[in-house]
Design an enzyme around this catalytic site. Structure first.
Site, PDB file in Angstrom:
ATOM      1  N   ASP A   8       0.884  -1.329  -0.192  1.00 19.57           N
ATOM      2  CA  ASP A   8      -0.134  -0.085   0.617  1.00 19.57           C
ATOM      3  C   ASP A   8       0.780   1.411  -0.114  1.00 19.57           C
ATOM      4  OD1 ASP A   8       1.092  -0.887   2.395  1.00 19.57           O
ATOM      5  OD2 ASP A   8      -0.824  -1.224   3.384  1.00 19.57           O
ATOM      6  N   ASN A  41      -6.385  -2.793  14.514  1.00 21.63           N
ATOM      7  CA  ASN A  41      -8.700  -3.169  14.342  1.00 21.63           C
ATOM      8  C   ASN A  41      -8.469  -4.251  13.802  1.00 21.63           C
ATOM      9  OD1 ASN A  41      -7.680  -1.609  11.929  1.00 21.63           O
ATOM     10  ND2 ASN A  41      -9.440  -0.288  12.177  1.00 21.63           N
ATOM     11  N   HIS A  58      -7.118  -4.543  10.875  1.00 21.09           N
ATOM     12  CA  HIS A  58      -7.136  -4.617   8.808  1.00 21.09           C
ATOM     13  C   HIS A  58      -6.084  -5.458   8.120  1.00 21.09           C
ATOM     14  CE1 HIS A  58      -4.231  -0.718   9.822  1.00 21.09           C
ATOM     15  NE2 HIS A  58      -3.588  -1.689   8.682  1.00 21.09           N
ATOM     16  N   GLU A  64     -10.355  -1.769   5.632  1.00 21.01           N
ATOM     17  CA  GLU A  64     -10.643  -1.405   6.976  1.00 21.01           C
ATOM     18  C   GLU A  64     -11.634  -2.118   7.189  1.00 21.01           C
ATOM     19  OE1 GLU A  64      -8.426   0.290   9.082  1.00 21.01           O
ATOM     20  OE2 GLU A  64      -8.126   2.081   7.496  1.00 21.01           O
TER      21      GLU A  64
HETATM   22  C1  F6R Z   1       1.666  -1.477   6.138  1.00 26.18           C
HETATM   23  C2  F6R Z   1       0.405  -1.895   6.085  1.00 26.18           C
HETATM   24  C3  F6R Z   1      -0.694  -2.578   7.489  1.00 26.18           C
HETATM   25  C4  F6R Z   1       0.453  -2.871   8.494  1.00 26.18           C
HETATM   26  C5  F6R Z   1      -0.560  -2.285  10.057  1.00 26.18           C
HETATM   27  C6  F6R Z   1       0.117  -2.509  11.108  1.00 26.18           C
HETATM   28  O1  F6R Z   1       2.015  -1.660   4.880  1.00 26.18           O
HETATM   29  O2  F6R Z   1      -0.109  -2.545   5.254  1.00 26.18           O
HETATM   30  O3  F6R Z   1      -1.468  -2.720   7.223  1.00 26.18           O
HETATM   31  O4  F6R Z   1       0.872  -4.143   8.369  1.00 26.18           O
HETATM   32  O5  F6R Z   1      -1.495  -0.969  10.507  1.00 26.18           O
HETATM   33  O6  F6R Z   1       1.650  -1.690  11.004  1.00 26.18           O
HETATM   34  P1  F6R Z   1       2.290  -1.290  12.530  1.00 26.18           P
HETATM   35  O7  F6R Z   1       3.749  -2.542  12.367  1.00 26.18           O
HETATM   36  O8  F6R Z   1       3.257  -0.070  12.346  1.00 26.18           O
HETATM   37  O9  F6R Z   1       1.710  -1.940  13.525  1.00 26.18           O
END
Ligand code: F6R
Length: 252
Positions: free
Chosen positions: A67, A136, A138, A143
């Site tokens: 992303d 959450n 995701h 989301e």
């Molecule tokens: C990142 C992504 C997100 C993260 C998630 C956890 O490319 O797609 O889904 O993997 O938000 O983020 P961290 O590792 O910062 O807790």
């Protein structure tokens, strides 16, 4: 889902790097799906170390990131393009032409997303997809919602994600509200998935995914339960709300 429990973040990172190393050593042309965020940083550090220490060879590897924030140029220090160069690509012998991070500046995310998914298919599909998990639930930036995108497309970030990710920005107001993200379908096509979860902030999401025995778009990570080859590497904090009686058989 197979579960590997780690006693620390460093151990989690080493175990994730072991799995990536095994693939890259046995298939020099492997296609990796990569994530950003805090969780994989230690894994990337470990891969850089292995490149420096024993020449783990990335020269034939292709990568696709999950992303990117809408409105951020690759040169912007807050972009995921920049993050990947800074945390991994600049320090290993990967051919940058073979690294792909979605373009946050696209003015047609739908068409761009289709192209991105086609590029993944043309590369032979993803051999190993690295994923983090949002607090959450995701995955990528899919989301919790009534419906999820199948393919790579525009997504609106939830309030919770904007709050969580504001730690990377000057203020909450600076966090982009939209992103372009691989869809659940794009992710589920990966031949193997490595889900990483560290810290108590992830305990509720991991607990919900593993305890309920249900899948729902309101908890996007639960859809991973439908994939035939997912390994979760989790530290004790992130695993703390899992009912061990249910999951004991899955722990390897
Ligand atoms: C990142 C992504 C997100 C993260 C998630 C956890 O490319 O797609 O889904 O993997 O938000 O983020 P961290 O590792 O910062 O807790």
């Amino acid at each position: 889902m197979k579960i590997i429990l780690a006693n620390s973040y460093n151990e989690l990172s080493r175990k994730a790097a072991d799995i990536i190393e095994e693939l890259v050593s046995s298939n020099g042309n492997a296609v990796l799906g990569l994530a950003t965020g805090s969780t994989p940083v230690g894994t990337y550090r470990e891969l850089i170390k292995r490149y420096l220490e024993h020449s783990l060879d990335f020269s034939g590897v292709t990568t696709f990131n999950l992303d990117e924030y809408i409105g951020l140029r690759a040169s912007n220090h807050d972009s995921y393009n920049y993050f990947m160069n800074y945390n991994l690509f600049d320090h290993i012998n990967i051919n940058k032409d073979n690294t792909h991070v979605p373009d946050g500046m696209t003015n047609d995310p739908r068409t761009y997303g289709r192209l991105y998914d086609r590029m993944i298919e043309n590369a032979g599909g993803i051999d190993l997809q690295i994923l983090g998990i949002g607090s959450n639930g995701h995955v990528a930036f899919n989301e919790p919602a009534e419906e999820l995108n199948l393919g790579t497309d525009l997504v609106k970030l939830s309030k919770k994600t904007i709050e969580d990710n504001s730690r990377f920005f000057e203020s909450k107001e600076n966090v982009p509200t939209e992103a372009i993200s691989m869809g659940i379908g794009s992710i589920m096509k990966a031949r193997r998935i490595l889900l990483l979860a560290s810290g108590e902030g992830k305990a509720e999401a991991i607990g919900q995914v593993l305890n309920s025995g249900k899948v729902t778009t309101w908890l996007p990570a639960s859809l991973l339960l439908l994939h035939p080859d997912v390994t979760l590497i989790c530290d004790q904090e992130a695993f703390s709300l899992v009912d061990r009686r249910i999951m004991a058989g899955a722990i390897v």
